[in-house]
Design a protein around this motif. Structure first.
Motif, PDB file in Angstrom:
ATOM      1  N   TYR A  87       3.866   5.488   1.564  1.00  0.00           N
ATOM      2  CA  TYR A  87       4.140   6.407   0.449  1.00  0.00           C
ATOM      3  C   TYR A  87       5.346   7.266   0.779  1.00  0.00           C
ATOM      4  O   TYR A  87       5.499   7.756   1.904  1.00  0.00           O
ATOM      5  CB  TYR A  87       2.917   7.298   0.191  1.00  0.00           C
ATOM      6  CG  TYR A  87       3.150   8.383  -0.840  1.00  0.00           C
ATOM      7  CD1 TYR A  87       3.085   8.104  -2.201  1.00  0.00           C
ATOM      8  CD2 TYR A  87       3.448   9.692  -0.444  1.00  0.00           C
ATOM      9  CE1 TYR A  87       3.295   9.106  -3.151  1.00  0.00           C
ATOM     10  CE2 TYR A  87       3.653  10.695  -1.380  1.00  0.00           C
ATOM     11  CZ  TYR A  87       3.586  10.403  -2.731  1.00  0.00           C
ATOM     12  OH  TYR A  87       3.806  11.384  -3.646  1.00  0.00           O
ATOM     13  N   LEU A 130       5.560   3.776  -3.697  1.00  0.00           N
ATOM     14  CA  LEU A 130       4.306   3.347  -3.071  1.00  0.00           C
ATOM     15  C   LEU A 130       4.407   1.849  -2.811  1.00  0.00           C
ATOM     16  O   LEU A 130       4.676   1.069  -3.734  1.00  0.00           O
ATOM     17  CB  LEU A 130       3.112   3.641  -3.988  1.00  0.00           C
ATOM     18  CG  LEU A 130       1.721   3.406  -3.405  1.00  0.00           C
ATOM     19  CD1 LEU A 130       1.372   4.505  -2.414  1.00  0.00           C
ATOM     20  CD2 LEU A 130       0.677   3.355  -4.524  1.00  0.00           C
ATOM     21  N   TYR A 142      -1.094   1.712   2.420  1.00  0.00           N
ATOM     22  CA  TYR A 142       0.146   1.818   1.656  1.00  0.00           C
ATOM     23  C   TYR A 142       1.141   2.707   2.413  1.00  0.00           C
ATOM     24  O   TYR A 142       0.754   3.608   3.172  1.00  0.00           O
ATOM     25  CB  TYR A 142      -0.095   2.457   0.285  1.00  0.00           C
ATOM     26  CG  TYR A 142      -0.784   1.560  -0.713  1.00  0.00           C
ATOM     27  CD1 TYR A 142      -0.049   0.752  -1.570  1.00  0.00           C
ATOM     28  CD2 TYR A 142      -2.175   1.542  -0.808  1.00  0.00           C
ATOM     29  CE1 TYR A 142      -0.681  -0.058  -2.512  1.00  0.00           C
ATOM     30  CE2 TYR A 142      -2.808   0.741  -1.750  1.00  0.00           C
ATOM     31  CZ  TYR A 142      -2.052  -0.054  -2.598  1.00  0.00           C
ATOM     32  OH  TYR A 142      -2.681  -0.859  -3.524  1.00  0.00           O
ATOM     33  N   ILE A 145      -0.304  11.447  -4.959  1.00  0.00           N
ATOM     34  CA  ILE A 145      -0.474  10.098  -4.401  1.00  0.00           C
ATOM     35  C   ILE A 145      -1.392   9.270  -5.284  1.00  0.00           C
ATOM     36  O   ILE A 145      -1.090   8.120  -5.635  1.00  0.00           O
ATOM     37  CB  ILE A 145      -1.026  10.193  -2.963  1.00  0.00           C
ATOM     38  CG1 ILE A 145      -0.027  10.932  -2.055  1.00  0.00           C
ATOM     39  CG2 ILE A 145      -1.353   8.807  -2.421  1.00  0.00           C
ATOM     40  CD1 ILE A 145      -0.563  11.247  -0.675  1.00  0.00           C
TER      41      ILE A 145
END
Length: 1202
Positions: free
Chosen positions: A27, A251, A25, A129
């Motif tokens: 972020y 995200l 991902y 996160i």
């Protein structure tokens, strides 16, 4: 079949991760702190990285962070940009590069593990996160609510789902209400003594926060795959509805691949679940960022430097460094403290600075340090008392803090005042401990030592010990203490109670905190006391006072009202009625329902008690509250008397401050006069209440009989409470009076301490005292979606300095007794300083141990009073002279400066901290952004009142820069720079000034002056009271009552300045007073002449001034009449012949506002023929509850009536 398909669809959408896959991902998390308005500076941080999630087992996954970039913002949005912070990026990346393991199943993040050396700050960022993966997806409902754990705690979430028919993806919106979390990830510190009030909170809270998550979820065979998500968290800092900051997170799924090899990881420990963890966050003070390695030499050096900088006067430039010293001390160990004590205790200045600042360690370490001092006995009782008092009241109460030894240590009892401090402070610590740790379910063990003390005092019948212990129990406010308190209250205790009134009073007042914590039990006790008519009057009144602190319901107020209708004790009735009547007018939220009940009670009681004399006991409650700002104040005064004496038994004054849902008790002062009351009850014979010479003679004669009092009965007792905690009480008893009389008696000889002081003063003495003191430190910290702590903190630090240098000469010198001083010529030369520097900080933003960003208000208030003069006096001759040096340089006597900044700091580059004024010096508006109804203002002025004769001027300087957004609340008006100063500075004098000479002479008078008449006469002169008679005393030349001269001396030339003489001539029916002020100089002829006459019915004054008192003239008169058959009337008149041009201009300026103000105040006006140079007014008592007022104005021909 439908049921199977439905379950299958739910399973496909429920978030999940495949343990055999690797997810990557992108972020990004960003936070900015500011007002959200154009052209106002903001600060913020942004963190960007790539996140890999690797499957390890069915419910265990590995998180790795890479490509980290950390950026800081400080400036104006749209004009400035984020700047990279490579050093801080490297530091954060080093922590995030380590592997993190977490449990995950069905959209729930479980236990998080990583290596032990990873800091809590880094782990919390990882929580931010992982917070994206904590989501509940229900395809059977479009809108649903859940209570679930997240990074903010156990909070209420509202979900809404929308399905995209083309992509088969779900859009899930989650709103988290952070304000009403059951288990909120937030902490308060420094507010234990502020009482939460539900009714106040309903009108507004301090921080309002909401979070919105938006997910795009794609159903897969492994569960719902989060393809992308973003979040927006907003904070509003009330009570002003002002934007406090935003947090944005994003995200985005980059790829999903098969896991080839699971990376090996080292040893890990559990770091808890997804909920934000507060561990060492309180160690970092939010208004500074310093490297804290090797703190001991830094502390020693800073203490020496601060002591030297403030050795004579307060150095305002270094006062902020005291907060840095607090920060350094908080990262030291007990062993470090002992090392510092050995290094610094040998120097008085350094020793005092260490003891005054080490208290701000504020945890168990400072208690152990003080225990070591008590055991070693290497501090004085005075040092121990001051240090212990502040240390106990500044402790962040934790579980291990209650394991105390101070109550049983011999050193604690080495001095009575130290023992009082130890016991009272322990009670305060119990209160704070129970507030933070347990609330109302606090274990009884923590208050048991105080309960044992009071029971021991009861067994030994020690009045002082019982009072002290009960006061400490009152400080503690522990619910379990009620059973013990009952044993001291007659009619409530199971056994008969016969105790001194002072003990009973302390027992009743010990219920004050319990009135909030356990109101029902306190109501039962206080009502029981109140209805027992055989009890002492003051005990019943105190019970009434505490009863209304519990905020009784309407039914209970009605019960009290019905009982009062049958009350025979007028002191109890008057006190209760005045208290109920005052509360009926209350506007603060905590009295919202009680004031309604009291309004009903007043209507019932008014016919019987509405006109009770002021000679009886009274209670007064005054308050105000502003619903826009959610702040208010309240003041209470209680005067308790009884039928046996007109002297009050007890007087209590209280002050409270209401702010955003909390009530803080400011200062309470209390006085008991048991001994004085007893003296006057037995001995006074002639007292008419006119404060005449005979009255004072009678009072003095009674006080001379103080030795007839019992040894154990104090003449006067006093106590002080701050923030609801009593920290001081003392008795004026016979031993103390004997000691003072023996010390200062004219017959005292060389054995007196005063004699030693005089000897030292003749040799030349120096005394210096400096005290740094953190007046308050309040902190509120809550988690944000990024895993960063949002903090609102207030700090108020002060450094106070007093320095006195003096040398005296006595002629003839003293030989054998102090009384010789009264006939000697005494001269004194002295210089010194008294003042303080107060620094106030308010911080709102992100505060971690490695970086800070936010908005910060910095305010500095400085008071400086230097002096240098020589003095001569002779008591017998009634002469007093002072010589002052001329003003040579500008001195700021008082100054206030504050500004609001956008701040950015990081630990890797602490010297490069950025502080941008929130309103820059020159506002350059962005072309693309039009400020919404913005009004900017820059102003500055300097006004001086010059005294050229003396070569000095007093000046007021002010400067302000403001930007006010009309559509916003008034707090915005305070954004910007403010500077205000009051200074004395040299100016060009008429001639060179060598010194300023002030001389005062008083002449003895043969008249036995009535003090009340003299005061009324002088007040008439001061306030220009009216006069209806011509001066008759100018041709009389009596000896002046006193003369005052203030002269500028210059070499051998004639001095210049002013002199004043006052004359007082009492007569049978009237008293006459004259005051003549004359300018002194070679060609000076200016004079001010006043003549005042006072009798029982009227007061008059004639005023003339100018050249030989001939230029301007004014007369004034007031008179009262109350003839049989007429209504009481007060008349006043001001008449002038000629006045100065300045007074004329002022009058014309006021005249313009009279019609409007008269209308607002309810007057009506009519045209009339009035005197040209006269203003008159009359006030008539029209009815018992109203007055009629008429004012006649000159020239305009209007008469105002009300």
């Amino acid at each position: 079949m439908w049921g199977f398909l439905l379950c299958h669809l739910v399973a496909l959408a429920e978030p999940g991760l495949n343990p055999k896959k690797t997810y990557e991902y992108k972020y990004e998390g960003m936070v900015n702190i500011g007002r959200g308005m154009p052209n106002l500076a903001e600060s913020g941080v942004r963190l960007m990285c790539k996140v890999k999630i690797i499957g390890v087992s069915a419910q265990t996954f590995l998180l790795r962070v890479s490509n980290l970039n950390f950026e800081e913002f400080n400036g104006i949005p749209g004009k400035n940009t984020f700047d990279a912070s490579p050093k801080l990026t490297k530091r954060i990346a080093a922590g995030l590069r380590k592997p993190f393991m977490f449990e995950y199943a069905k959209g729930r993040v479980g236990d998080i593990r990583t290596s032990a050396e990873i800091s809590d700050t880094i782990v919390n960022i990882v929580r931010g996160i992982l917070g994206f993966f904590q989501v509940t997806v229900k395809t059977t409902q479009r809108v649903y609510e859940l209570e679930e754990f997240g990074i903010h705690g156990l909070c209420q979430s509202t979900y809404a789902n929308v399905e995209d028919a083309n992509s088969q993806e779900l859009s899930v919106t989650q709103i988290v209400d952070i304000n009403n979390c059951k288990k909120k990830a937030a902490i308060y510190r420094g507010m234990a003594l502020a009482v939460d009030n539900k009714l106040s909170k309903e009108r507004g809270d301090s921080v309002i926060s909401t979070v919105r998550y938006v997910y795009t979820v794609k159903p897969t065979v492994d569960g719902g795959l989060i393809k992308k998500a973003h979040a927006l968290e907003r904070q509003h800092f009330s009570p002003f509805n002002v934007k406090g900051g935003n947090s944005k997170l994003q995200l985005v799924l980059l790829s999903v691949t098969d896991t080839v090899v699971t990376p090996a990881v080292g040893p890990m420990i559990s770091r808890g679940n997804l909920v934000y963890k507060f561990v060492k966050v309180l160690a970092q003070i939010p208004i500074l960022m310093k490297k804290l390695d090797d703190p001991v030499p830094k502390i020693a050096d800073m203490i020496k430097r601060l002591a030297q900088a403030n050795i004579y006067q307060t150095d305002s430039a270094t006062s902020e460094d005291v907060v840095v010293l607090f920060q350094l001390l908080r990262v030291t160990s007990l062993e470090n403290h002992e090392v510092l004590w050995k290094q610094l205790s040998g120097n008085d200045e350094h020793r005092r600075w260490l003891l005054d600042t080490i208290v701000e360690v504020a945890d168990a370490r400072v208690l152990k340090f003080l225990k070591n001092r008590f055991k070693a006995g290497d501090v004085s009782a005075n040092e121990a008392g001051q240090t212990l008092l502040i240390a106990f009241n500044h402790l962040a109460a934790e579980t291990d803090l209650m394991e105390m030894e101070f109550l049983s240590m011999p050193f604690s009892k080495s001095h009575p005042m130290l023992w009082n401090t130890v016991v009272l402070s322990y009670g305060s610590l119990v209160y704070r401990y129970c507030t933070y740790e347990y609330g109302t379910s606090c274990p009884v063990a923590v208050v048991q030592p105080l309960l044992d003390l009071v029971i021991d005092g009861l067994k030994r019948n020690s009045e002082l010990d019982m009072v002290l212990a009960l006061k400490a129990i009152g400080n503690a406010g522990h619910p379990s203490s009620i059973k013990t308190i009952r044993r001291f209250l007659p009619g409530v205790s199971a056994a008969p109670v016969t105790l001194p009134p002072r003990v009973l009073s302390a027992a009743v007042q010990s219920l004050r905190h319990l009135a909030v914590r356990d109101p029902h039990s306190v109501q039962d006790i206080t009502v029981s006391l109140f209805v027992q008519r055989h009890l002492p009057t003051e005990i019943r009144m105190l019970a009434c006072m505490i009863l209304f602190e519990t905020k009784p319901p309407l039914a209970l107020v009605s019960t009290v009202t019905a009982f009062l209708l049958e009350e025979a004790d007028m002191h109890v009735a008057s006190f209760s009625y005045s208290l109920i009547g005052s509360i009926a007018k209350s506007s603060t939220p905590d009295n919202h329902f009680l004031s309604t009940a009291c309004n009903v009670a007043v209507k019932i009681l008014a016919p019987k008690f509405g006109r009770v004399s002021y000679h009886y006991s009274k209670a007064m409650h005054l308050d105000w509250f502003n619903d826009d700002f959610l702040i208010g104040t309240a003041t209470e005064i209680f005067m308790l008397k009884n039928a046996a004496s007109y002297i009050p038994t007890e007087i209590v004054t209280k002050g409270k401050f209401h702010f955003i849902g909390k009530i803080l008790q400011l200062v309470e002062l209390g006085f008991r006069a048991d001994g004085i009351k007893e003296l006057f009850r037995q001995n006074i014979q002639v007292f008419n209440g006119h404060l005449s010479y005979s009255d004072f003679k009678a009072i003095f004669k009674v006080l001379q009989d103080w030795q007839t009092l019992p040894e154990d009965k104090p003449l006067l007792s006093a106590y002080t409470q701050i923030f609801g905690q009593e920290f001081f009480f003392a008795d004026l008893n016979k031993d103390l009076i004997r000691s003072v009389i023996k010390t200062v008696s004219p017959s005292a000889g060389k054995e007196s301490p005063v004699w030693k002081m005089i000897e030292n003063l003749q040799k030349g003495m120096s005394w210096h005292w400096t005290k740094p003191f953190l007046m308050f430190e309040t902190r509120y910290i809550q988690a944000t979606s990024l895993g960063l702590p949002l903090e609102i903190s207030k700090y108020y630090n002060t450094v106070t300095t007093i320095t006195v240098n003096a040398k005296a000469a006595i002629s003839p010198p003293l030989t054998n007794r102090l009384g010789q001083l009264l006939t000697s010529d005494v001269s004194l030369v002295t210089d010194g300083f008294a003042g303080f520097s107060k620094d106030q900080f308010v911080f709102h933003g992100i505060n971690t141990d490695i970086f800070q960003c936010g908005a910060e208000l910095k305010s500095k208030t400085v008071v400086a009073m230097p002096w240098e003069f020589s003095m001569k006096m002779n008591v017998k001759k009634n002469t007093f002279e002072i010589d002052l040096p001329p003003c040579k340089k500008e001195t700021k006597l008082f100054s206030v400066k504050f500004d609001v900044y956008a701040v950015s700091r990081n630990i890797e580059e602490p010297s490069l901290a950025k502080m941008t004024p929130m309103m820059p010096d020159s506002i350059e508006a962005n072309e693309d952004i039009e400020p919404p109804k913005q009004r900017s203002l820059t102003s500055g002025q300097k006004v001086c009142a010059e005294a050229n004769i003396y070569g000095a001027a007093f000046c007021i300087e002010s400067e302000a820069t403001r930007s006010h957004y009309i559509d916003e609340y008034p707090l915005y008006y305070f954004l910007g720079y403010t500077n205000f100063a009051y200074t004395i500075q040299p100016v060009q004098s008429n001639k060179s000034v060598d010194k300023i000479h002030i001389e005062m002479n008083a002449s003895p008078t043969k008249y036995p002056v009535s003090v009340r008449h003299l005061l009324d006469t002088l007040r008439s002169i001061r306030t220009f009271a009216p006069s209806c008679t011509s001066p008759q005393a100018w041709n009389v030349n009596p000896e002046p009552l006193f003369t005052i001269k203030a002269l500028a001396m210059s070499g051998n030339t004639k001095p210049e300045g002013y002199e004043a003489a006052a004359y007082y001539t009492p007569a049978a029916q009237t008293d006459n007073a004259q005051l003549i002020v004359s300018q002194v100089g070679e060609e000076a002829n200016w004079k001010l002449c006043t003549d005042a006459n006072v009798d029982k019915c009227y007061t008059s004054m004639h005023l003339r001034w100018g050249a030989e008192c001939q230029s301007y003239e004014m007369s004034m008169k007031t008179a009262t009449t109350h003839l049989p058959g007429s209504k009481p009337t007060l008349k006043a008149k001001i008449h002038w012949k000629t006045v100065s041009g300045y007074m004329t201009e002022v009058g014309k300026s006021i005249e313009k506002y009279i019609p409007g103000m008269a209308f607002l105040l309810g007057f009506y006006q009519k045209h009339d023929t009035n005197s040209k140079h006269e203003v008159s007014a009359s006030v008539v008592a029209a009815t018992a509850g109203s007055i009629a007022m008429k004012i006649k104005l000159p020239d305009v021909g209007n008469t105002l009536s009300y």
